[in-house]
Design a protein around this motif. Sequence first.
Motif, PDB file in Angstrom:
ATOM      1  N   TYR A 276       0.244  -0.935  -0.034  1.00  0.00           N
ATOM      2  CA  TYR A 276       0.052  -0.271  -0.273  1.00  0.00           C
ATOM      3  C   TYR A 276       0.233   1.303  -0.329  1.00  0.00           C
ATOM      4  CZ  TYR A 276      -3.298   3.520   1.203  1.00  0.00           C
ATOM      5  OH  TYR A 276      -3.893   4.416   1.300  1.00  0.00           O
ATOM      6  N   VAL A 277       0.604   2.066  -0.879  1.00  0.00           N
ATOM      7  CA  VAL A 277       1.082   3.020  -1.429  1.00  0.00           C
ATOM      8  C   VAL A 277       0.197   4.957  -0.689  1.00  0.00           C
ATOM      9  CG1 VAL A 277       2.562   4.811  -2.591  1.00  0.00           C
ATOM     10  CG2 VAL A 277       3.112   2.924  -2.528  1.00  0.00           C
ATOM     11  N   PRO A 278       0.378   5.780   0.435  1.00  0.00           N
ATOM     12  CA  PRO A 278      -0.539   6.279   0.585  1.00  0.00           C
ATOM     13  C   PRO A 278      -1.479   7.590  -0.482  1.00  0.00           C
ATOM     14  CG  PRO A 278       0.401   6.189   2.445  1.00  0.00           C
ATOM     15  CD  PRO A 278       1.078   5.344   1.164  1.00  0.00           C
ATOM     16  N   ASN A 279      -2.349   7.235  -1.725  1.00  0.00           N
ATOM     17  CA  ASN A 279      -3.436   8.402  -2.132  1.00  0.00           C
ATOM     18  C   ASN A 279      -2.494   9.871  -1.564  1.00  0.00           C
ATOM     19  OD1 ASN A 279      -4.479  10.104  -3.522  1.00  0.00           O
ATOM     20  ND2 ASN A 279      -4.235   8.735  -4.959  1.00  0.00           N
TER      21      ASN A 279
ATOM     22  N   ASP B 181      -7.417   6.738   2.967  1.00  0.00           N
ATOM     23  CA  ASP B 181      -7.501   5.523   2.960  1.00  0.00           C
ATOM     24  C   ASP B 181      -8.581   4.591   2.812  1.00  0.00           C
ATOM     25  OD1 ASP B 181      -6.300   2.754   3.088  1.00  0.00           O
ATOM     26  OD2 ASP B 181      -5.442   2.871   5.057  1.00  0.00           O
ATOM     27  N   ASP B 182      -9.099   3.852   1.887  1.00  0.00           N
ATOM     28  CA  ASP B 182     -10.599   3.420   1.818  1.00  0.00           C
ATOM     29  C   ASP B 182     -10.459   1.635   2.223  1.00  0.00           C
ATOM     30  OD1 ASP B 182     -10.806   2.081  -0.300  1.00  0.00           O
ATOM     31  OD2 ASP B 182     -10.069   3.405  -1.080  1.00  0.00           O
ATOM     32  N   ARG B 183      -8.925   1.426   2.813  1.00  0.00           N
ATOM     33  CA  ARG B 183      -8.438  -0.431   2.634  1.00  0.00           C
ATOM     34  C   ARG B 183      -9.512  -1.241   3.796  1.00  0.00           C
ATOM     35  NH1 ARG B 183      -2.654  -1.156   3.725  1.00  0.00           N
ATOM     36  NH2 ARG B 183      -2.992   0.778   4.873  1.00  0.00           N
TER      37      ARG B 183
ATOM     38  N   LYS C 166     -11.393   8.036   8.409  1.00  0.00           N
ATOM     39  CA  LYS C 166     -11.393  10.002   8.830  1.00  0.00           C
ATOM     40  C   LYS C 166     -10.024   9.761   8.871  1.00  0.00           C
ATOM     41  CE  LYS C 166     -11.872  14.193  10.255  1.00  0.00           C
ATOM     42  NZ  LYS C 166     -12.323  14.987  11.803  1.00  0.00           N
ATOM     43  N   ASP C 167      -9.180  10.866   8.106  1.00  0.00           N
ATOM     44  CA  ASP C 167      -7.813  10.910   8.365  1.00  0.00           C
ATOM     45  C   ASP C 167      -7.827  12.688   8.534  1.00  0.00           C
ATOM     46  OD1 ASP C 167      -7.745  10.876   5.924  1.00  0.00           O
ATOM     47  OD2 ASP C 167      -6.758   9.127   5.309  1.00  0.00           O
ATOM     48  N   ASP C 168      -6.326  12.869   8.092  1.00  0.00           N
ATOM     49  CA  ASP C 168      -5.735  13.979   7.750  1.00  0.00           C
ATOM     50  C   ASP C 168      -6.557  14.432   6.264  1.00  0.00           C
ATOM     51  OD1 ASP C 168      -4.114  12.790   6.242  1.00  0.00           O
ATOM     52  OD2 ASP C 168      -2.818  13.641   7.296  1.00  0.00           O
ATOM     53  N   LYS C 169      -6.993  14.025   5.553  1.00  0.00           N
ATOM     54  CA  LYS C 169      -6.708  14.343   4.128  1.00  0.00           C
ATOM     55  C   LYS C 169      -8.926  14.349   3.535  1.00  0.00           C
ATOM     56  CE  LYS C 169      -3.477  11.714   2.588  1.00  0.00           C
ATOM     57  NZ  LYS C 169      -3.149  10.436   1.922  1.00  0.00           N
ATOM     58  N   GLY C 170      -9.735  14.058   4.609  1.00  0.00           N
ATOM     59  CA  GLY C 170     -10.788  13.772   4.758  1.00  0.00           C
ATOM     60  C   GLY C 170     -11.863  13.022   5.417  1.00  0.00           C
TER      61      GLY C 170
END
Length: 220
Positions: free
Chosen positions: A49-52, A57-59, A69-73
Amino acid sequence: MKKLVVLLSLTVILSACSAQASTNKDSNKDDKEKVSQSSEKKQTSSDVYVPNPQLTDDRSLLEIGQAFKDDKGVSSLKAIKKVNETYRIGDVELIIHDVKVIEHTPSYSMIDYFHGFTHEETFDFVKANIEIKNTSDQPVYFSPIAILESSTGEHRDWEADIYLEELNGELAANGSKKGNVGFILDHSDKEVEWVKIFTSDLLNEEQKVTNKAQEITIEF
């Protein structure tokens, strides 16, 4: 149908041109991936897995209604199809691991990026986790999802991809790539019953068509 074939041929040529600047980068990446994939017929989407940089991350989203939820939304799963099928287009194997419909609210720091695709603060998108393998000893040019259509009337081409993980264009001899392709949906108020994926034609090293595009229907 003739118009579709012509469009797909043009699509892969355009994507191949846009990928020229990243050829060296892709080749290095391919070499690393070949080592980790040496003896497996098929890998799951969680092997590497390489973070986009743009998307959450929807895994962990495996059941409808789950959210992360993470720092991207914040992302919430609306539909999922675990496909795990291999489709062959000439010397290329296209493995579709899964296809999801996700409701996403980007974080404040990501809003400007998504304004290039939509002005909605919350939107749905369909994404596919895929892998492509070139089984020949010659480089080829290929776009795994050149066009995507849906039961809700969506029609998107490769230029609308929000993941930007460089899966289009040149695929090195005996090389492979894996990652995600995703498209924002205009009709978020409608339930997606199916999506159709149109690959590009497969082009050889001289960028001549060796195999025609394939149409793949995924039902949720």
